[in-house]
Scaffold this active site. Structure first.
Site, PDB file in Angstrom:
ATOM      1  N   SER A 126       4.541  -1.278   4.171  1.00  0.00           N
ATOM      2  CA  SER A 126       4.717  -2.637   4.701  1.00  0.00           C
ATOM      3  C   SER A 126       4.910  -3.623   3.558  1.00  0.00           C
ATOM      4  O   SER A 126       4.176  -3.599   2.565  1.00  0.00           O
ATOM      5  CB  SER A 126       3.474  -3.071   5.485  1.00  0.00           C
ATOM      6  OG  SER A 126       3.171  -2.146   6.487  1.00  0.00           O
TER       7      SER A 126
ATOM      8  N   SER B  55       1.096   6.453   2.451  1.00  0.00           N
ATOM      9  CA  SER B  55       1.736   7.437   3.334  1.00  0.00           C
ATOM     10  C   SER B  55       3.008   8.017   2.732  1.00  0.00           C
ATOM     11  O   SER B  55       3.714   7.348   1.981  1.00  0.00           O
ATOM     12  CB  SER B  55       2.119   6.789   4.669  1.00  0.00           C
ATOM     13  OG  SER B  55       1.005   6.213   5.266  1.00  0.00           O
TER      14      SER B  55
ATOM     15  N   GLU C  20      -5.056   8.683  18.075  1.00  0.00           N
ATOM     16  CA  GLU C  20      -5.655  10.030  18.146  1.00  0.00           C
ATOM     17  C   GLU C  20      -6.615  10.251  16.971  1.00  0.00           C
ATOM     18  O   GLU C  20      -7.685  10.853  17.131  1.00  0.00           O
ATOM     19  CB  GLU C  20      -4.565  11.113  18.129  1.00  0.00           C
ATOM     20  CG  GLU C  20      -3.718  11.177  19.389  1.00  0.00           C
ATOM     21  CD  GLU C  20      -2.692  10.042  19.481  1.00  0.00           C
ATOM     22  OE1 GLU C  20      -2.365   9.440  18.438  1.00  0.00           O
ATOM     23  OE2 GLU C  20      -2.246   9.747  20.607  1.00  0.00           O
TER      24      GLU C  20
ATOM     25  N   GLU D 169      -9.218  -1.459   5.922  1.00  0.00           N
ATOM     26  CA  GLU D 169      -7.983  -1.608   6.693  1.00  0.00           C
ATOM     27  C   GLU D 169      -8.273  -1.564   8.195  1.00  0.00           C
ATOM     28  O   GLU D 169      -7.794  -2.385   8.963  1.00  0.00           O
ATOM     29  CB  GLU D 169      -7.004  -0.486   6.315  1.00  0.00           C
ATOM     30  CG  GLU D 169      -5.681  -0.585   7.053  1.00  0.00           C
ATOM     31  CD  GLU D 169      -4.665   0.482   6.614  1.00  0.00           C
ATOM     32  OE1 GLU D 169      -5.067   1.504   6.039  1.00  0.00           O
ATOM     33  OE2 GLU D 169      -3.470   0.268   6.863  1.00  0.00           O
TER      34      GLU D 169
ATOM     35  N   GLN E 296       0.853  -1.196   0.000  1.00  0.00           N
ATOM     36  CA  GLN E 296       0.000   0.000   0.000  1.00  0.00           C
ATOM     37  C   GLN E 296       0.887   1.244   0.000  1.00  0.00           C
ATOM     38  O   GLN E 296       1.496   1.570   1.014  1.00  0.00           O
ATOM     39  CB  GLN E 296      -0.877  -0.035   1.261  1.00  0.00           C
ATOM     40  CG  GLN E 296      -1.811   1.132   1.432  1.00  0.00           C
ATOM     41  CD  GLN E 296      -2.356   1.193   2.857  1.00  0.00           C
ATOM     42  OE1 GLN E 296      -1.753   0.642   3.785  1.00  0.00           O
ATOM     43  NE2 GLN E 296      -3.475   1.851   3.049  1.00  0.00           N
TER      44      GLN E 296
HETATM   45  C1  LIG Z   1       3.349  -0.944  11.338  1.00  0.00           C
HETATM   46  C2  LIG Z   1       2.917   0.104  10.361  1.00  0.00           C
HETATM   47  C3  LIG Z   1       2.639  -0.264   9.068  1.00  0.00           C
HETATM   48  C4  LIG Z   1       2.282   0.699   8.133  1.00  0.00           C
HETATM   49  N1  LIG Z   1       2.061   0.297   6.863  1.00  0.00           N
HETATM   50  C5  LIG Z   1       1.752   1.212   5.930  1.00  0.00           C
HETATM   51  C6  LIG Z   1       1.609   0.807   4.571  1.00  0.00           C
HETATM   52  O1  LIG Z   1       1.775  -0.357   4.219  1.00  0.00           O
HETATM   53  N2  LIG Z   1       1.321   1.764   3.663  1.00  0.00           N
HETATM   54  C7  LIG Z   1       1.139   3.062   4.004  1.00  0.00           C
HETATM   55  O2  LIG Z   1       0.828   3.859   3.125  1.00  0.00           O
HETATM   56  N3  LIG Z   1       1.287   3.488   5.282  1.00  0.00           N
HETATM   57  C8  LIG Z   1       1.607   2.583   6.254  1.00  0.00           C
HETATM   58  N4  LIG Z   1       1.777   2.996   7.551  1.00  0.00           N
HETATM   59  C9  LIG Z   1       1.714   4.417   7.859  1.00  0.00           C
HETATM   60  C10 LIG Z   1       0.568   4.835   8.772  1.00  0.00           C
HETATM   61  O3  LIG Z   1      -0.643   4.893   8.071  1.00  0.00           O
HETATM   62  C11 LIG Z   1       0.975   6.193   9.371  1.00  0.00           C
HETATM   63  O4  LIG Z   1       2.081   5.972  10.218  1.00  0.00           O
HETATM   64  C12 LIG Z   1      -0.137   6.821  10.164  1.00  0.00           C
HETATM   65  O5  LIG Z   1      -1.206   7.204   9.339  1.00  0.00           O
HETATM   66  C13 LIG Z   1       0.372   8.067  10.926  1.00  0.00           C
HETATM   67  O6  LIG Z   1       1.024   8.942  10.087  1.00  0.00           O
HETATM   68  P1  LIG Z   1       2.487   9.519  10.457  1.00  0.00           P
HETATM   69  O7  LIG Z   1       3.342   8.352  10.836  1.00  0.00           O
HETATM   70  O8  LIG Z   1       2.921  10.367   9.332  1.00  0.00           O
HETATM   71  O9  LIG Z   1       2.278  10.381  11.759  1.00  0.00           O
HETATM   72  P2  LIG Z   1       1.736  11.887  11.823  1.00  0.00           P
HETATM   73  O10 LIG Z   1       0.514  12.024  10.998  1.00  0.00           O
HETATM   74  O11 LIG Z   1       2.870  12.809  11.526  1.00  0.00           O
HETATM   75  O12 LIG Z   1       1.320  12.000  13.342  1.00  0.00           O
HETATM   76  C14 LIG Z   1       2.262  12.282  14.384  1.00  0.00           C
HETATM   77  C15 LIG Z   1       1.499  12.371  15.697  1.00  0.00           C
HETATM   78  O13 LIG Z   1       0.558  13.459  15.651  1.00  0.00           O
HETATM   79  C16 LIG Z   1      -0.760  13.004  15.939  1.00  0.00           C
HETATM   80  N5  LIG Z   1      -1.735  13.723  15.111  1.00  0.00           N
HETATM   81  C17 LIG Z   1      -1.608  14.012  13.797  1.00  0.00           C
HETATM   82  N6  LIG Z   1      -2.698  14.641  13.348  1.00  0.00           N
HETATM   83  C18 LIG Z   1      -3.538  14.760  14.398  1.00  0.00           C
HETATM   84  C19 LIG Z   1      -4.833  15.322  14.583  1.00  0.00           C
HETATM   85  N7  LIG Z   1      -5.487  15.896  13.578  1.00  0.00           N
HETATM   86  N8  LIG Z   1      -5.397  15.256  15.816  1.00  0.00           N
HETATM   87  C20 LIG Z   1      -4.736  14.675  16.863  1.00  0.00           C
HETATM   88  N9  LIG Z   1      -3.495  14.130  16.761  1.00  0.00           N
HETATM   89  C21 LIG Z   1      -2.915  14.175  15.550  1.00  0.00           C
HETATM   90  C22 LIG Z   1      -0.738  11.528  15.575  1.00  0.00           C
HETATM   91  O14 LIG Z   1      -1.737  10.805  16.272  1.00  0.00           O
HETATM   92  C23 LIG Z   1       0.666  11.116  15.982  1.00  0.00           C
HETATM   93  O15 LIG Z   1       0.710  10.838  17.361  1.00  0.00           O
HETATM   94  C24 LIG Z   1       2.155   2.058   8.518  1.00  0.00           C
HETATM   95  C25 LIG Z   1       2.431   2.435   9.819  1.00  0.00           C
HETATM   96  C26 LIG Z   1       2.812   1.477  10.744  1.00  0.00           C
HETATM   97  C27 LIG Z   1       3.115   1.915  12.142  1.00  0.00           C
END
Ligand SMILES: Cc1cc2nc3c(=O)[nH]c(=O)nc-3n(C[C@H](O)[C@H](O)[C@H](O)COP(=O)(O)OP(=O)(O)OC[C@H]3O[C@@H](n4cnc5c(N)ncnc54)[C@H](O)[C@@H]3O)c2cc1C
Length: 406
Positions: free
Chosen positions: A167, A135, A373, A250, A132
């Site tokens: 992933s 992100s 969150e 998902e 996928q």
């Molecule tokens: C094990 C794992 C597998 C994954 N696999 C995939 C994959 O296969 N393909 C893919 O595309 N993505 C994948 N992801 C990505 C995943 O979807 C993102 O990590 C997730 O959406 C959070 O985005 P970020 O890491 O950019 O954090 P950010 O969006 O930068 O968030 C950072 C912090 O801020 C908080 N935050 C952000 N916005 C808000 C808001 N509006 N209100 C309150 N709090 C907020 C968040 O909760 C978090 O604590 C994976 C992630 C993990 C951990």
């Protein structure tokens, strides 16, 4: 909500068990598998999962709930749960088809063309693993801010950008990809949903190693990658709607997952460390048991809704959040039961450090598929009817917003 097996379901359970007995070795319930950590172990796990998927396919047990016209068995969500319960008693590898079966297939069934749906059979037979590519470094929770660009050149789209946290990309053949095709439209309106052959020129996959030592996900760099126009799913610039189908599936998929540990193991551990008289440990195990039961019934509720043709909606989001919190609290309890031993790592720790691995694994569940969150925001807005989060950039052209960076 009906939770007891009907006579038909009992017959199905017996049939599934008999087939599994013939095709897979029984799991030793007293032993937990060491997780696949090194690249070689992960590779071996992926290969074993493909082999098992092929056995399921040949035996007519793949795609249990998929409609027969898409090559599935046309069964009910209950039958899928029954089969999963029975399969859990056997020593078989699974997991690498999570994106293909849990997200891509349901999306293609709703939005795909016949040609795109021809991938469904290869997903079921274990020949195609999917990743996928959603992100990005600046687009996680705020996924609609994604900046990977796709520009039409004749009959092909040319894609440039970077994805992250992908992933399983290192062993996948295909991916679903979101890219910006109209930077002058508001951020949700200029995104297109593509199917991408990961063997195309211009794709570089760089694994990211986590605290657990596992390289579960990757950075993926796309440089002048060409995608045929027929690989657009849905309409150009309307990919957000298609992505919704994927993301809803998902959440339900992650929340409906089986825990990597059981409450019985926590109890056995408390006995091993002679902590069964400790009131805090006893309360902790009772609370973990209660949460596991709540999760089980939430799962039944979702399956009942799906069986009646209803969308589970906010229940899936609530279950995903509850599952993540259950994982965090229960694995913290496991380390608490171990006392000072809980601070050991790897071969020095109990069960080769399996519990420490599982504790660190909570972050995968709490972040992946939308963070805790963000699930709270969804529940607040969609289930409780609270005011929407302010979003100053919602109606602005994406190009003019802070996150576009250009
Ligand atoms: C094990 C794992 C597998 C994954 N696999 C995939 C994959 O296969 N393909 C893919 O595309 N993505 C994948 N992801 C990505 C995943 O979807 C993102 O990590 C997730 O959406 C959070 O985005 P970020 O890491 O950019 O954090 P950010 O969006 O930068 O968030 C950072 C912090 O801020 C908080 N935050 C952000 N916005 C808000 C808001 N509006 N209100 C309150 N709090 C907020 C968040 O909760 C978090 O604590 C994976 C992630 C993990 C951990």
């Amino acid at each position: 909500m009906d939770i007891a097996d009907t006579p038909q379901e009992s017959a199905f359970r017996a049939e599934a068990r008999a087939w599994l007995e013939q095709h897979a070795p029984r799991r030793d319930p007293t032993k937990r598998h060491k997780p696949a950590i090194t690249d070689a172990e992960q590779d071996a796990h992926a290969k074993a999962a493909r082999r098992w998927q092929r056995v399921l396919y040949d035996g007519g047990w793949a795609g249990l709930t998929w409609p027969q016209r898409f090559g599935g068995r046309g069964g009910t969500p209950w039958q899928a749960s029954i089969f999963a319960e029975e399969q859990a008693e056997f020593d078989v590898a699974s997991g690498v088809f999570a994106v293909a079966h849990g997200m891509v297939a349901p999306t293609l069934m709703v939005h795909g063309t016949d040609a795109q749906r021809s991938h469904l059979d290869a997903m079921l037979s274990g020949d195609e693993v999917w990743a996928q590519l959603f992100s990005e470094p600046e687009a996680g929770s705020d996924l609609a801010n994604l900046g990977t660009r796709a520009v039409l050149d004749g009959e092909e789209w040319v894609v440039n950008g970077q994805k992250v946290w992908t992933s399983g990309a290192q062993y996948s053949e295909y991916a679903i990809l979101l890219a910006r095709t109209d930077p002058d439209a508001p951020k949700h309106a200029g995104i297109t949903y593509f199917l991408l052959d990961l063997r195309s020129p211009g794709i570089e996959v760089r694994p990211l190693r986590q605290i657990t030592g596992v390289a579960h996900f990757n950075e993926v760099f796309l440089t002048d990658v060409r995608i045929p126009a027929e690989n657009v799913v849905g309409d150009v610039n309307r990919g957000w709607k298609v992505a919704h189908t994927t993301l809803n599936n998902e959440r339900a998929f992650i929340g409906g997952g089986n825990s990597a540990w059981s409450i019985a193991e926590l109890t056995a551990m408390a006995r091993h460390f002679e902590r069964t008289d400790d009131l805090v440990v006893r309360q902790g195990i009772a609370a973990a048991h209660s949460r596991a039961e709540v999760l089980k019934y939430m799962g039944y509720r979702i399956r009942t809704a799906v069986a009646r043709g209803e969308m589970p909606g906010a229940v899936a989001t609530t279950m995903k959040l509850f599952y993540a919190r259950h994982w965090a609290r229960s694995t913290a309890l496991a380390l608490q039961i171990q006392g000072a031993h809980g601070s050991l790592w790897g071969a020095s720790a109990l069960d080769d450090g399996l519990w420490q691995q599982t504790f660190c694994g909570q972050y995968a569940v709490r972040l992946g598929g939308g963070t805790d969150e963000i699930q709270c925001n969804v529940i607040g807005e969609r289930a409780l009817g609270l005011p929407r989060e302010p979003a100053a950039d919602r109606d602005l052209p994406w190009r003019e917003t802070r996150g576009s960076g250009r």
